[in-house]
Design a protein around this motif. Sequence first.
Motif, PDB file in Angstrom:
ATOM      1  N   THR A  63       0.861  -1.190   0.000  1.00  0.00           N
ATOM      2  CA  THR A  63       0.000   0.000   0.000  1.00  0.00           C
ATOM      3  C   THR A  63       0.893   1.233   0.000  1.00  0.00           C
ATOM      4  OG1 THR A  63      -1.684  -1.192   1.236  1.00  0.00           O
ATOM      5  CG2 THR A  63      -1.841   1.203   1.235  1.00  0.00           C
ATOM      6  N   PHE A  64       0.756   2.028  -1.026  1.00  0.00           N
ATOM      7  CA  PHE A  64       1.526   3.269  -1.149  1.00  0.00           C
ATOM      8  C   PHE A  64       0.647   4.404  -0.640  1.00  0.00           C
ATOM      9  CE2 PHE A  64       2.925   0.296  -4.341  1.00  0.00           C
ATOM     10  CZ  PHE A  64       4.309   0.438  -4.394  1.00  0.00           C
ATOM     11  N   ARG A  65       1.197   5.210   0.277  1.00  0.00           N
ATOM     12  CA  ARG A  65       0.421   6.363   0.783  1.00  0.00           C
ATOM     13  C   ARG A  65       1.173   7.641   0.454  1.00  0.00           C
ATOM     14  NH1 ARG A  65       0.052   8.707   5.917  1.00  0.00           N
ATOM     15  NH2 ARG A  65       1.039   6.918   6.928  1.00  0.00           N
ATOM     16  N   ALA A  66       0.645   8.407  -0.466  1.00  0.00           N
ATOM     17  CA  ALA A  66       1.278   9.661  -0.875  1.00  0.00           C
ATOM     18  C   ALA A  66       1.177  10.672   0.275  1.00  0.00           C
ATOM     19  CB  ALA A  66       0.579  10.202  -2.120  1.00  0.00           C
ATOM     20  N   PRO A  67       2.095  11.652   0.311  1.00  0.00           N
ATOM     21  CA  PRO A  67       2.040  12.648   1.396  1.00  0.00           C
ATOM     22  C   PRO A  67       0.690  13.365   1.488  1.00  0.00           C
ATOM     23  CG  PRO A  67       4.156  12.760   0.310  1.00  0.00           C
ATOM     24  CD  PRO A  67       3.316  11.802  -0.501  1.00  0.00           C
ATOM     25  N   ASP A  68      -0.053  13.454   0.375  1.00  0.00           N
ATOM     26  CA  ASP A  68      -1.375  14.101   0.446  1.00  0.00           C
ATOM     27  C   ASP A  68      -2.465  13.123   0.908  1.00  0.00           C
ATOM     28  OD1 ASP A  68      -1.805  12.457  -1.705  1.00  0.00           O
ATOM     29  OD2 ASP A  68      -2.053  14.054  -3.185  1.00  0.00           O
ATOM     30  N   ALA A 110       7.666   8.162  -0.586  1.00  0.00           N
ATOM     31  CA  ALA A 110       6.465   8.199   0.262  1.00  0.00           C
ATOM     32  C   ALA A 110       6.387   6.866   0.984  1.00  0.00           C
ATOM     33  CB  ALA A 110       5.225   8.403  -0.606  1.00  0.00           C
ATOM     34  N   VAL A 111       5.503   6.777   1.972  1.00  0.00           N
ATOM     35  CA  VAL A 111       5.452   5.535   2.738  1.00  0.00           C
ATOM     36  C   VAL A 111       4.804   4.419   1.916  1.00  0.00           C
ATOM     37  CG1 VAL A 111       5.403   6.761   4.954  1.00  0.00           C
ATOM     38  CG2 VAL A 111       3.284   5.903   3.995  1.00  0.00           C
ATOM     39  N   GLN A 112       5.342   3.225   2.093  1.00  0.00           N
ATOM     40  CA  GLN A 112       4.803   2.032   1.431  1.00  0.00           C
ATOM     41  C   GLN A 112       4.805   0.908   2.452  1.00  0.00           C
ATOM     42  OE1 GLN A 112       7.361   2.732  -2.041  1.00  0.00           O
ATOM     43  NE2 GLN A 112       8.748   1.133  -1.364  1.00  0.00           N
ATOM     44  N   SER A 113       3.628   0.305   2.679  1.00  0.00           N
ATOM     45  CA  SER A 113       3.458  -0.643   3.786  1.00  0.00           C
ATOM     46  C   SER A 113       3.068  -2.022   3.293  1.00  0.00           C
ATOM     47  CB  SER A 113       2.327  -0.178   4.708  1.00  0.00           C
ATOM     48  OG  SER A 113       2.583   1.104   5.187  1.00  0.00           O
ATOM     49  N   LEU A 114       3.515  -3.016   4.062  1.00  0.00           N
ATOM     50  CA  LEU A 114       3.093  -4.403   3.845  1.00  0.00           C
ATOM     51  C   LEU A 114       2.552  -4.927   5.161  1.00  0.00           C
ATOM     52  CD1 LEU A 114       6.246  -4.200   2.512  1.00  0.00           C
ATOM     53  CD2 LEU A 114       5.629  -6.478   1.858  1.00  0.00           C
ATOM     54  N   LEU A 141       4.667  -3.455   8.267  1.00  0.00           N
ATOM     55  CA  LEU A 141       6.049  -3.025   8.077  1.00  0.00           C
ATOM     56  C   LEU A 141       6.024  -1.895   7.046  1.00  0.00           C
ATOM     57  CD1 LEU A 141       9.009  -3.675   8.879  1.00  0.00           C
ATOM     58  CD2 LEU A 141       9.125  -5.173   6.888  1.00  0.00           C
ATOM     59  N   THR A 142       6.458  -0.718   7.476  1.00  0.00           N
ATOM     60  CA  THR A 142       6.300   0.476   6.642  1.00  0.00           C
ATOM     61  C   THR A 142       7.647   1.061   6.254  1.00  0.00           C
ATOM     62  OG1 THR A 142       4.157   0.962   7.635  1.00  0.00           O
ATOM     63  CG2 THR A 142       5.274   2.783   6.559  1.00  0.00           C
ATOM     64  N   ASP A 143       7.932   0.993   4.969  1.00  0.00           N
ATOM     65  CA  ASP A 143       9.142   1.585   4.389  1.00  0.00           C
ATOM     66  C   ASP A 143       8.865   3.077   4.143  1.00  0.00           C
ATOM     67  OD1 ASP A 143      11.524   1.929   2.966  1.00  0.00           O
ATOM     68  OD2 ASP A 143      10.728   1.034   1.128  1.00  0.00           O
ATOM     69  N   THR A 144       9.918   3.881   4.218  1.00  0.00           N
ATOM     70  CA  THR A 144       9.701   5.343   4.169  1.00  0.00           C
ATOM     71  C   THR A 144      10.691   6.031   3.224  1.00  0.00           C
ATOM     72  OG1 THR A 144      11.255   5.642   5.999  1.00  0.00           O
ATOM     73  CG2 THR A 144       8.938   5.395   6.592  1.00  0.00           C
ATOM     74  N   HIS A 202      15.993  19.524   0.925  1.00  0.00           N
ATOM     75  CA  HIS A 202      16.158  19.029  -0.446  1.00  0.00           C
ATOM     76  C   HIS A 202      15.552  20.007  -1.450  1.00  0.00           C
ATOM     77  CE1 HIS A 202      16.126  16.169  -3.808  1.00  0.00           C
ATOM     78  NE2 HIS A 202      17.042  15.520  -3.106  1.00  0.00           N
ATOM     79  N   GLY A 203      16.166  20.051  -2.631  1.00  0.00           N
ATOM     80  CA  GLY A 203      15.706  20.976  -3.668  1.00  0.00           C
ATOM     81  C   GLY A 203      14.359  20.613  -4.272  1.00  0.00           C
ATOM     82  N   GLU A 204      13.981  19.343  -4.208  1.00  0.00           N
ATOM     83  CA  GLU A 204      12.722  18.917  -4.851  1.00  0.00           C
ATOM     84  C   GLU A 204      11.587  18.858  -3.833  1.00  0.00           C
ATOM     85  OE1 GLU A 204      12.384  15.451  -7.552  1.00  0.00           O
ATOM     86  OE2 GLU A 204      14.567  15.491  -7.414  1.00  0.00           O
ATOM     87  N   GLU A 205      10.461  19.462  -4.204  1.00  0.00           N
ATOM     88  CA  GLU A 205       9.329  19.508  -3.273  1.00  0.00           C
ATOM     89  C   GLU A 205       8.841  18.107  -2.900  1.00  0.00           C
ATOM     90  OE1 GLU A 205       5.855  21.672  -4.535  1.00  0.00           O
ATOM     91  OE2 GLU A 205       4.843  21.170  -2.649  1.00  0.00           O
ATOM     92  N   ALA A 206       8.821  17.191  -3.879  1.00  0.00           N
ATOM     93  CA  ALA A 206       8.306  15.835  -3.614  1.00  0.00           C
ATOM     94  C   ALA A 206       9.133  15.155  -2.526  1.00  0.00           C
ATOM     95  CB  ALA A 206       8.340  15.010  -4.899  1.00  0.00           C
ATOM     96  N   VAL A 207      10.444  15.383  -2.541  1.00  0.00           N
ATOM     97  CA  VAL A 207      11.308  14.766  -1.529  1.00  0.00           C
ATOM     98  C   VAL A 207      11.095  15.444  -0.174  1.00  0.00           C
ATOM     99  CG1 VAL A 207      13.703  14.294  -0.868  1.00  0.00           C
ATOM    100  CG2 VAL A 207      12.996  14.025  -3.255  1.00  0.00           C
ATOM    101  N   ARG A 208      10.960  16.768  -0.192  1.00  0.00           N
ATOM    102  CA  ARG A 208      10.710  17.476   1.086  1.00  0.00           C
ATOM    103  C   ARG A 208       9.419  16.973   1.727  1.00  0.00           C
ATOM    104  NH1 ARG A 208      12.242  22.104  -1.944  1.00  0.00           N
ATOM    105  NH2 ARG A 208      10.131  22.946  -1.979  1.00  0.00           N
ATOM    106  N   ARG A 209       8.407  16.776   0.897  1.00  0.00           N
ATOM    107  CA  ARG A 209       7.124  16.280   1.422  1.00  0.00           C
ATOM    108  C   ARG A 209       7.251  14.839   1.912  1.00  0.00           C
ATOM    109  NH1 ARG A 209       2.267  18.926  -0.459  1.00  0.00           N
ATOM    110  NH2 ARG A 209       1.366  16.956  -1.074  1.00  0.00           N
TER     111      ARG A 209
END
Length: 201
Positions: free
Chosen positions: A33-38, A65-69, A84-87, A95-102
Amino acid sequence: MKEFAVVGRPNSGKTLFTLNFAAFLGCKTADITFRAPDGLLDCRHFGIAEAKRELCGPMIHKTRAVQSLVLKVPVGKTAVSFKLTDTCGVSEQIHGEEAVRRGMAQTLSLLRGTDFIIHIVDAALATDSCLAGEANIDREIYQFGIARNRYIMLANKTDLPAARENVARLTAAFHQATVLPVSALYSKGFAEVKACVAGNV
Ligand SMILES: Nc1nc2c(ncn2[C@@H]2O[C@H](COP(=O)(O)OP(=O)(O)OP(=O)(O)O)[C@@H](O)[C@H]2O)c(=O)[nH]1
Ligand SMILES: [Mg+2]
């Protein structure tokens, strides 16, 4: 169900650990399960090898973004489910990129609410400043986890000679933590991680 968050610097081996640990616990496939910052959720079914090909790699900030099993670990005569949640990897720099900062903000927010922290350190890159106790992101995660008594550090990449040499130094520098040497690549040290999960699930 308890949640175990896998956190650490980018490229330390979080995603490879997560997927190979799932395989170690008997999974041939993974529903991730992928959970986007939004907050947007997406669930995908992978073979473990396919997930490793798609989700791991040497590129910094592959995971954003977080991805859980949901996995099961044997405890006595039963099997207990845990998440188990990978991050997204965290670092000191903005970081210069907004996606990474989020993604990093999402990791920090998850850290506050998770039941247990699995902190992955690339032992081959354990720097003198990290070992000498200067303020840095690894020490921040360690202090946060130790204060909550729900923390282990995995000294990863111990298949590499440089990493093996650093395990004792990491253990001394982070002396309040249980530091387990592992190789996420070769699934080494995973029996000890499994015992720790079973004891905290
Ligand atoms: N030799 C060796 N390489 C490893 C090990 N664990 C991970 N790697 C390599 O390190 C690189 C990064 O692994 P990932 O699992 O994608 O790292 P990550 O922490 O999820 O990285 P980000 O998602 O970018 O934060 C890949 O090229 C892996 O093959 C290990 O135990 N030994
Ligand atoms: Mg990753």
